[in-house]
Write a protein that holds these residues in place. Sequence first.
Motif, PDB file in Angstrom:
ATOM      1  N   VAL A  75      25.142  -5.844 -25.713  1.00  0.00           N
ATOM      2  CA  VAL A  75      24.299  -5.458 -24.586  1.00  0.00           C
ATOM      3  C   VAL A  75      24.859  -6.033 -23.285  1.00  0.00           C
ATOM      4  CG1 VAL A  75      22.649  -7.380 -24.664  1.00  0.00           C
ATOM      5  CG2 VAL A  75      21.900  -5.146 -23.910  1.00  0.00           C
ATOM      6  N   ARG A 105       6.938  -8.234 -22.295  1.00  0.00           N
ATOM      7  CA  ARG A 105       6.401  -6.987 -21.757  1.00  0.00           C
ATOM      8  C   ARG A 105       5.446  -7.217 -20.591  1.00  0.00           C
ATOM      9  NH1 ARG A 105       8.120  -3.358 -25.310  1.00  0.00           N
ATOM     10  NH2 ARG A 105       9.097  -4.471 -27.029  1.00  0.00           N
ATOM     11  N   GLY A 144       9.356  -0.781 -14.446  1.00  0.00           N
ATOM     12  CA  GLY A 144      10.021  -0.188 -13.295  1.00  0.00           C
ATOM     13  C   GLY A 144      10.268  -1.132 -12.147  1.00  0.00           C
ATOM     14  N   THR A 145      10.015  -2.425 -12.356  1.00  0.00           N
ATOM     15  CA  THR A 145      10.181  -3.364 -11.246  1.00  0.00           C
ATOM     16  C   THR A 145      11.198  -4.459 -11.537  1.00  0.00           C
ATOM     17  OG1 THR A 145       8.481  -4.932 -11.977  1.00  0.00           O
ATOM     18  CG2 THR A 145       7.743  -3.039 -10.686  1.00  0.00           C
ATOM     19  N   ALA A 146      11.753  -4.466 -12.728  1.00  0.00           N
ATOM     20  CA  ALA A 146      12.673  -5.549 -13.076  1.00  0.00           C
ATOM     21  C   ALA A 146      13.546  -5.089 -14.229  1.00  0.00           C
ATOM     22  CB  ALA A 146      11.900  -6.804 -13.483  1.00  0.00           C
ATOM     23  N   SER A 147      14.702  -5.694 -14.364  1.00  0.00           N
ATOM     24  CA  SER A 147      15.561  -5.422 -15.504  1.00  0.00           C
ATOM     25  C   SER A 147      14.968  -6.025 -16.764  1.00  0.00           C
ATOM     26  CB  SER A 147      16.935  -6.030 -15.263  1.00  0.00           C
ATOM     27  OG  SER A 147      16.823  -7.432 -15.147  1.00  0.00           O
ATOM     28  N   ALA A 148      15.463  -5.581 -17.901  1.00  0.00           N
ATOM     29  CA  ALA A 148      15.041  -6.173 -19.167  1.00  0.00           C
ATOM     30  C   ALA A 148      15.422  -7.652 -19.216  1.00  0.00           C
ATOM     31  CB  ALA A 148      15.685  -5.419 -20.330  1.00  0.00           C
ATOM     32  N   THR A 149      16.546  -7.993 -18.619  1.00  0.00           N
ATOM     33  CA  THR A 149      16.936  -9.403 -18.586  1.00  0.00           C
ATOM     34  C   THR A 149      15.932 -10.220 -17.787  1.00  0.00           C
ATOM     35  OG1 THR A 149      19.281  -8.863 -18.803  1.00  0.00           O
ATOM     36  CG2 THR A 149      18.745 -10.995 -17.837  1.00  0.00           C
ATOM     37  N   ALA A 150      15.576  -9.732 -16.621  1.00  0.00           N
ATOM     38  CA  ALA A 150      14.616 -10.460 -15.789  1.00  0.00           C
ATOM     39  C   ALA A 150      13.252 -10.535 -16.474  1.00  0.00           C
ATOM     40  CB  ALA A 150      14.502  -9.797 -14.420  1.00  0.00           C
ATOM     41  N   MET A 155      17.542 -11.470  -9.508  1.00  0.00           N
ATOM     42  CA  MET A 155      16.288 -11.324 -10.264  1.00  0.00           C
ATOM     43  C   MET A 155      15.138 -11.958  -9.467  1.00  0.00           C
ATOM     44  SD  MET A 155      17.516 -12.081 -14.195  1.00  0.00           S
ATOM     45  CE  MET A 155      18.201 -13.715 -13.878  1.00  0.00           C
TER      46      MET A 155
END
Lengths: 311, 311, 311, 311
Positions: free
Chosen positions: D143, D252, D257-263, D288
């Motif tokens: 990833v 979760r 829609g406001t942040a990456s999956a990492t953030a 981030m």
Amino acid sequence: MTARTPRYSGVIPPVVTPLTADGEIDRLSLERVVEHLLDGGASGLFALGSSGETAYLTPARQDEVIKVVTAASAGQVPVLVGAIETTTGRAIERARAAEALGADAVVVTAPFCTRTHDTEIDRHFRDIAAALDVPVLAYDVPVCVHSKLDPELLLPLAADGVLAGVKDSSGDDGSFRRLVVGARGLPDFSVLTGHELVVDAMMLGGADGSVPGLGNVDPHGYVRLHEAAIRGDWTTARAEQDRLVALLDIVRAARPGTASATAAGLGAFKTALMLRGVVATNVMSPPMRRLDEAETAAIAACLDRAGLSRS
Amino acid sequence: MTARTPRYSGVIPPVVTPLTADGEIDRLSLERVVEHLLDGGASGLFALGSSGETAYLTPARQDEVIKVVTAASAGQVPVLVGAIETTTGRAIERARAAEALGADAVVVTAPFCTRTHDTEIDRHFRDIAAALDVPVLAYDVPVCVHSKLDPELLLPLAADGVLAGVKDSSGDDGSFRRLVVGARGLPDFSVLTGHELVVDAMMLGGADGSVPGLGNVDPHGYVRLHEAAIRGDWTTARAEQDRLVALLDIVRAARPGTASATAAGLGAFKTALMLRGVVATNVMSPPMRRLDEAETAAIAACLDRAGLSRS
Amino acid sequence: MTARTPRYSGVIPPVVTPLTADGEIDRLSLERVVEHLLDGGASGLFALGSSGETAYLTPARQDEVIKVVTAASAGQVPVLVGAIETTTGRAIERARAAEALGADAVVVTAPFCTRTHDTEIDRHFRDIAAALDVPVLAYDVPVCVHSKLDPELLLPLAADGVLAGVKDSSGDDGSFRRLVVGARGLPDFSVLTGHELVVDAMMLGGADGSVPGLGNVDPHGYVRLHEAAIRGDWTTARAEQDRLVALLDIVRAARPGTASATAAGLGAFKTALMLRGVVATNVMSPPMRRLDEAETAAIAACLDRAGLSRS
Amino acid sequence: MTARTPRYSGVIPPVVTPLTADGEIDRLSLERVVEHLLDGGASGLFALGSSGETAYLTPARQDEVIKVVTAASAGQVPVLVGAIETTTGRAIERARAAEALGADAVVVTAPFCTRTHDTEIDRHFRDIAAALDVPVLAYDVPVCVHSKLDPELLLPLAADGVLAGVKDSSGDDGSFRRLVVGARGLPDFSVLTGHELVVDAMMLGGADGSVPGLGNVDPHGYVRLHEAAIRGDWTTARAEQDRLVALLDIVRAARPGTASATAAGLGAFKTALMLRGVVATNVMSPPMRRLDEAETAAIAACLDRAGLSRS
């Protein structure tokens, strides 16, 4: 935790479709495959999945497969039938055909050969279920359809009675675990893994059963694994799984660079079944080529190492 | 450089498939679409491509589309028909049906809903061509079938007479340029771009023609572009293309997060044709939803900015 | 349309980084590369891009490259320098180093080695620009960083003065065309294509210039192409591009299955420059291997066919 | 089966890197994280992994993290340190720095920010190991780096003494199982899973331990899970895992829609640690954003449901 009462559980192999040398459905061999799987202890059959070459069969040949499998199994176990079509209307057409020919349930993917969206996948499953009398299972197979079915999509469909279960061939075991945990309050919903390399692990996590392609070759092994898992004998389950991991090396027999992964995998299953005396040939549908002598010899060696009888 | 004499050239729109409010083929609207495209100067028609919702139509409905399009065009231009099926045998079945119904050529993708390999794609096209009397064109559309057709695969098939042309919807213009350069010695082989945003650029690079989805909405514009390119008037070609780039903003009318890119795109084409008085509704096949009033208003504004008449 | 006055235009090759046999920066060869590019008519130099092996160089070696290139070009053309780092703080650190060493502008990608999001990419570019005195260009190179920079992201950054331009190596020419059309009202914003196979086509579409890796090997050819495009002589531009398309076959010299696409491409550029007498060796940074004798011979043949002199 | 004697086993959390409000390393909070993890029973620490924001830290800040973690752990457990850099030379530079600062082992990915190839990845690991005195572990994290490390690549490196172990964050549990089975004859080689949702399942399959990001939040839980697995108490292991699956819902909390999956993920870990009184802030590195009040409240609710104390 509510006791689970899933409609479909145990080992439900995705039945391969034997072909004659000239590419027709080999009905006798297909009957022997069914007999072989039932003898192995299969608790259901899944016809016309990826392992059944469903994407390679015309509607008429698909009908023929359904007829042979339902007749040969004769109601001993439920027959799930894939209605693997690009979109809603086409899937309904195939699902109704399967229903008419005696399928106990149909198995449906997300739309493919198009770009789709979760809102459309949701409507897709709802429209299909509404058009049928038999239960519908979702088939999560991103390697074929290039969409992943997330628990957030599937669980509401389960709760609404649209889906009776899922066959998870996504290889995304984290998502599968979240699905299993999320389905705790849905005791009838069947959560089945198609991840044949880690069935023991998925059973530990709460799967209701498995749909292993390799189960065509060694149904007895997967059934022993399942039964050990059910009684909590994880040492036995793991040992059985480890043996099956080694057996799955048969899919590496095809010479690199000469065949697709699908042809290498299905070709290995068919060749192993041929070596075991269950099917007459290892012919595959065009444009896949059949495995050759050297590749067949490599598979024979794997069978011997795994302790599987050959005819 | 040999003078090119491609069998198919010019603007060959991928014909949309109008539906009635209850989801049937709207034959009258489809006839009007054909008339609209011919009036615009189309030099061919491509029925049952992605823009024709081919993946959403049952075989019976596909047959109906072929009948209407061949009848309505009445031999004025060649009718290319998509036989978009998962694998070889299924594609042959649909291609033969198209041939029997009057298709002048068939258009075929790589196998999909399975993992494939270049050796298998090669056999796929060869087997299909051998089973047909009409010419076969390759449809390179990775967004649908998830394989890319490289020049190294296509050019030998062209040289061997297996393929009469290619419709490139890959968006990979570097690959397309290599294909064009490689096809210099194959004057009859048709190299057509489906990349509707850069038709002027692809024509400069040597394309024989285009298959633009947006050409449904504004065939006259694409034909003007093509004719300017042919006479070497690149300033006019570019200006026309720039206008069409702006027009393609219609595909952004669908509210984000509520529809697939396919539904947003096809929905925009159908809505624009409805607003232009060519088709009766903007209904799409399930599981896609039709665009709503607000989205339709946004598309109407785009049409006005692009100087397109509305009815 | 407003007349364009982009800060950066023309041919701006991404300068390769020659290495000595023991892997150090080969300063003399690098000076000769700069001289070769300026002699060819380059209107700028882009140091430490993908073609410059930027991902393979430690910060100290990157500094050395900047010093050599700025000294050798001596202010004749602007020197753009890549600050290709995973995230904002690291990119600022490298960008400031480049600025201190005389870079006229820095070139920055989206974050990588992490999952990112458009909201974060937007902040990334804004934070970087705020930390620097020199202009910032965006480098759209999804093959390296696995994010695509859409016009909808870039144009507001351009309008706000955050970005002075973009180098588009995405291969997505439709997106590039939308960017060009969207930048009509931003006459100072430089829209540069890195798509070396279709520079003529992108110039027709409105690009301000190009950053072609192959321009290391044949800067004169790309400059001829650019000048023909500027004066509207598209026949000459196309013929020059076609010759360069054939020349790019050098990247196919590496034996299949023995090297990455990066090593095959960079190795071909370095080998061609070695054959042309510009650089001393075709050594590449570990873990890439240098091309061997047979591969070198294949490249020599391509140079001959393209009419390029060898030393 | 040979008894396993892996050098690294048990729970080895990938240590988060707390930041002050102005973005500096928060040394006191980092010391408390180490204390918290050791108190939880961690048998090792992995500094500067993805969860440690390694891609967001300059070399100087990375050095600071290594110093704090090695000092705070004071030899109680081994400290593994990520040397996550684009290519061989850069990774060696960072690995040597880590070695000099007291790292017990270094953890290295495949090359990234470039296209690579298995032959190059193989050389990459060999060159790095040859340049160091401490053991090297491979970090399989597609990833981030967009290459998968297959058993066929890793096992020869293990057999040759190049690699001391692997941290598998690929999510590909079938590949992991094949790796475990293949490592049967390599008793010292550490096979560690980073797949925090299915640690029980991977332990059943034969993993030596885990490197769970969520282990920052609840090290005690993962240690209980590990110990149950080691003694063969799979019912307890599974129940603990199920609780942790529910706990992972904290990722979760970030608004879609406001942040990456990492953030979203790292932000949740840091926020949970802040709520638990271990770290002072939930600040993350640019670009981030930190999670806000509403998102923090959602995370607090998850902690309560999981039975975790808050300060």
